[in-house]
Design a protein around this motif. Structure first.
Motif, mmCIF file in Angstrom:
data_model
loop_
_atom_site.group_PDB
_atom_site.id
_atom_site.type_symbol
_atom_site.label_atom_id
_atom_site.label_comp_id
_atom_site.label_asym_id
_atom_site.label_seq_id
_atom_site.Cartn_x
_atom_site.Cartn_y
_atom_site.Cartn_z
ATOM 1 N N ASP A 111 0.780 -1.243 0.000
ATOM 2 C CA ASP A 111 0.000 0.000 0.000
ATOM 3 C C ASP A 111 0.816 1.300 0.000
ATOM 4 O O ASP A 111 0.239 2.375 0.063
ATOM 5 C CB ASP A 111 -0.980 0.010 1.178
ATOM 6 N N TRP A 112 2.143 1.246 -0.115
ATOM 7 C CA TRP A 112 2.920 2.483 -0.033
ATOM 8 C C TRP A 112 3.416 2.985 -1.375
ATOM 9 O O TRP A 112 3.419 4.181 -1.626
ATOM 10 C CB TRP A 112 4.102 2.317 0.923
ATOM 11 N N HIS A 114 3.168 3.598 -5.316
ATOM 12 C CA HIS A 114 2.140 3.638 -6.353
ATOM 13 C C HIS A 114 2.752 3.338 -7.721
ATOM 14 O O HIS A 114 3.953 3.514 -7.932
ATOM 15 C CB HIS A 114 1.445 5.007 -6.371
ATOM 16 N N LYS A 115 1.914 2.880 -8.638
ATOM 17 C CA LYS A 115 2.347 2.556 -9.993
ATOM 18 C C LYS A 115 3.093 3.752 -10.586
ATOM 19 O O LYS A 115 2.648 4.899 -10.483
ATOM 20 C CB LYS A 115 1.129 2.225 -10.853
ATOM 21 N N ALA A 117 5.960 4.975 -9.533
ATOM 22 C CA ALA A 117 6.876 5.630 -8.596
ATOM 23 C C ALA A 117 8.313 5.324 -9.008
ATOM 24 O O ALA A 117 8.625 4.217 -9.454
ATOM 25 C CB ALA A 117 6.623 5.149 -7.166
#
Length: 180
Positions: A111-112, A114-115, A117
């Protein structure tokens, strides 16, 4: 004491026959305990990535945390740990891999990052490349962009950095040692 040209290899202890006979362990503890050398080491990483847009530094358990956290701070980026299996709460994905001395598994929280990044993947040493490749596979499953996989030390004779490059990763280490 510190007025000669800075060479990391002068600050890394080589411990023969550890963890088993015939292996030379490259110990970064001696590099970390000297405040000047530790700062210089982090500065090498900072200067390498300072003008590159980085969203997060991903450090591999456990010595990658020591380098990755201060690097993330200096780059004004987040820090995300890749841990040994069973150490992270919440939703995780994991990847098994072979070590020089057996099998292991690493995981990351989902959950940290993101696509898309942009991250730097950090560890202290590249030997077989198994741990770093497993971490890279986790990051690719999360669809992040690995700007570079970096370490303090490369052991090129063992073949890990070649394996990482062959997988498509850009790889950098600040020093290398021949042999095991």
């Amino acid at each position: 004491m510190h007025d000669t040209p800075f060479d990391l290899t002068n600050h890394i202890r080589s411990i023969p026959d550890w963890p088993k006979k015939g292996v030379i362990f490259r110990d970064i503890s001696s590099l970390l305990e000297d405040r000047f050398v530790f700062r210089k080491t982090i500065d090498l990483f900072v200067h390498r990535y300072f003008s590159t847009r980085i969203d997060a530094v991903v450090g591999i358990d456990a010595r990658g945390f020591i380098i990755g956290a201060p690097l993330a701070y200096e780059l004004n980026a987040g820090f995300v740990p890749v841990r040994k299996k069973g150490k992270l709460p919440g939703e995780t994905i994991s990847e098994a891999y072979s070590l020089e001395y057996g099998q292991a598994e690493v995981e990351i929280q989902t959950d940290w990052l993101h696509k898309g990044a942009r991250i730097i993947l950090i560890d202290d040493l590249i030997a077989t490349g198994g741990t770093m490749l497993a971490a890279a596979n986790l990051l690719q499953r999360l669809k992040v962009e690995i700007v570079e996989a970096a370490a303090i030390i490369d052991l090129p004779d063992i073949g890990g950095s070649k394996k990482l490059r062959d997988s498509g990763l850009k790889v950098h280490a600040f020093c290398e040692f021949e042999g095991d």
